[in-house]
Design an enzyme around this catalytic site. Structure first.
Site, PDB file in Angstrom:
ATOM      1  CG  HIS A  87      27.263  10.380 -17.863  1.00 35.92           C
ATOM      2  ND1 HIS A  87      27.912  10.027 -19.283  1.00 35.92           N
ATOM      3  CD2 HIS A  87      26.019   9.761 -18.119  1.00 35.92           C
ATOM      4  CE1 HIS A  87      27.100   9.342 -20.116  1.00 35.92           C
ATOM      5  NE2 HIS A  87      25.886   9.359 -19.485  1.00 35.92           N
ATOM      6  CG  HIS A  96      23.423   6.108 -16.290  1.00 31.35           C
ATOM      7  ND1 HIS A  96      23.656   5.072 -17.263  1.00 31.35           N
ATOM      8  CD2 HIS A  96      23.498   7.086 -16.944  1.00 31.35           C
ATOM      9  CE1 HIS A  96      23.572   5.604 -18.383  1.00 31.35           C
ATOM     10  NE2 HIS A  96      23.565   7.099 -18.237  1.00 31.35           N
ATOM     11  CD  GLU A  97      22.770  10.758 -15.423  1.00 30.13           C
ATOM     12  OE1 GLU A  97      23.576  11.375 -16.086  1.00 30.13           O
ATOM     13  OE2 GLU A  97      21.928  10.162 -16.325  1.00 30.13           O
ATOM     14  CD  GLU A 125      25.086   7.622 -22.398  1.00 31.05           C
ATOM     15  OE1 GLU A 125      24.892   6.998 -21.310  1.00 31.05           O
ATOM     16  OE2 GLU A 125      24.656   8.806 -22.122  1.00 31.05           O
TER      17      GLU A 125
END
Length: 495
Positions: free
Chosen positions: A266, A262-263, A292
């Site tokens: 980003h 997830h990170e 997101e």
């Protein structure tokens, strides 16, 4: 004219230097600073925030923006967009007294340490007073702007341009009307068990796998690092210094797997911003919803796909030995198990947006005066039971689980749900240009990253979320694609 442009660039460089120093202090505060050092770091953040405020709101800077705007036909598109964004920022902060701006910056820095201790000790009462201050500051800052609109709608618009309570109420009502029945449908089917994924892995080996996953999906560890924090996050100093965190639980190794991916999403966005924007105020994601969408795209659409794990297990240099003992089909089912959970970051795709609805309704209720901060644990628990059918036993796994409010990120949570919707629309557009399943099976993640770099990342703030989505998909945000995606995916798994 050239002289004014150079002066403008010099002032922007100074502002970006200050903002970079603030980012480094924030990183230190959330990753490695001893608790005894929180007070000084908070004061340093307050001092530097005031310097950034003074520069942005100075008469000299304001006059320079006006002069450049009057001659905007003679300046390039990047500079014009930069001026537009800076004018919006100035309008928001110039009405805030400087002493209050500094006090709030110190308050949110200090609050993060208080939140962390409160969560460790399961003590909401110790966090409630400073949380109430944060909400009150946000309300007061919006009132300074003199708008007749609803306070919370203005805050929502600051995170996602064009968003307000009316639109989000309709958006969440549509999600709720489709997701809640689907959740009931699939959970009544045969239960799937992911016990095989809850084997024990020490922290060192989880770190090794996390770094391997980041490299595999395309995050450049020569221009970024991975560390640990109480709550995973991404922080950007600039596109060549992007910092990620994850967290490790010895008996739940896939927790770090998905927070890392997830990170990483980003981080890939930040690293992909165009070089020509690097020294400008446009070197950031266009909105939190689009940001997101990238993290959720990597975490869910890629990371929870069968094809991704087929390619990774074939090509990776490091993997848990336990994974070799699980069939690909079993792994796919386990990582997509639908099981209402207390913790948002551990939630499956189907129930995730229900977690966001809880937070959205709470924020809305606080600003409307319907809820008080001291009542939040009770309200939180009731809403969790209403939407997910489960109730926290304590506040650490309830209202204290997220760091966002302590950072002052009021109004941020809806961005996650918007990101889910954007991500599926982006997926549908990508499918028209490449065989995504084949790309994932062959481990060619660079092709996906390059596509996203070209369509989204390189533009930074140069394009609005609406412009990006219309150019990629031919329409604005449409939740129907996301709902259809969830229905097809989970009805396929839960036959």
């Amino acid at each position: 004219m050239e002289e004014k442009i150079e002066k403008f660039k010099k002032m922007i460089k100074e502002k970006k230097m200050i903002d970079s120093m603030l980012a480094l202090l924030q990183w230190d505060l959330e990753t490695q600073a001893p608790k005894g050092g929180y007070k000084l770091i908070s004061e340093m953040i307050g001092e530097l925030s005031l310097k950034s405020y003074n520069l942005t709101t100075s008469e000299e800077f304001s006059e320079l923006l006006c002069e450049l705007k009057e001659k905007e036909e003679k300046i390039d598109g990047i500079l014009r967009k930069e001026i537009e964004i800076l004018e919006e920022e100035m309008e928001k902060i110039k009405v805030i007294p400087s002493d209050e701006y500094r006090a709030y910056s110190e308050l949110t820095a200090k609050a993060q340490g208080i939140w962390e201790v409160a969560r460790e000790k399961n003590d909401f009462n110790s966090f409630a007073p400073i949380l109430e201050e944060i909400f009150n500051y946000n309300k007061k800052f919006i009132e300074y702007r003199g708008s007749n609109s609803d306070v919370y709608s203005i805050i929502l618009n600051d995170y996602e341009k064009g968003m307000n309570i009316e639109k989000l109420d309709k958006f969440f009502e549509k999600l709720k009307s489709e997701i809640v029945p689907l959740l009931k449908e699939v959970t009544e089917k045969e239960k799937k068990s992911k016990e095989n994924l809850n084997f024990k892995v020490d922290e060192y080996n989880q770190k090794m796998l996390s770094e391997e996953l980041l490299k595999y999906i395309g995050f450049d560890l020569n221009r970024g690092i991975l560390s640990e924090s109480a709550h995973p996050f991404t922080l950007t100093v600039n596109k060549d210094d992007v910092r990620l965190t994850t967290r490790y639980f010895e008996n739940i190794p896939f927790s770090s797997v998905f927070s890392t991916i997830h990170e990483g999403g980003h981080g890939i966005y930040e690293q992909g911003i165009g070089d020509e924007l690097k020294e400008t105020m446009l070197a950031d994601g266009t909105s939190m919803g689009i940001h997101e969408s990238q993290s959720r795209f990597y975490e869910n659409i890629i990371g929870r796909s069968k094809e991704f794990w087929f390619g990774f297990l074939e090509k990776s240099k490091f993997k848990y030995k336990e994974l070799e003992e699980i069939s690909l089909e079993k792994l796919y089912r386990d990582i997509n198990e639908v099981s209402p959970s207390l913790i948002r970051v551990e939630a499956d795709e189907l129930t995730y947006s229900l977690h966001i609805m809880v937070r959205y309704e709470i924020e809305k209720g606080i600003f409307s005066g319907e809820y008080s901060v001291m009542d939040l644990p009770k309200i939180w628990n009731e809403k969790m039971e209403k939407y997910l059918g489960i109730r926290p036993d304590n506040d650490s796994e309830g209202v204290l689980q997220d760091v966002h409010w302590s950072c002052g990120l009021i109004g941020y949570f809806p961005s996650y749900a918007l990101g889910n919707v954007y991500s599926v629309q982006i997926l549908n557009a990508m499918k028209k240009e490449m065989n995504i399943q084949g790309v994932l099976e062959r481990g060619e993640l660079n092709k996906i990253k390059e596509w996203l770099n070209e369509k989204i990342h390189k533009y930074g703030k140069l394009k609005t979320p609406k412009e990006i989505m219309v150019e990629i998909t031919g329409e604005e945000m449409n939740p129907d694609y996301y709902i259809k995606y969830l229905q097809e995916k989970y009805r396929s798994i839960y036959k």
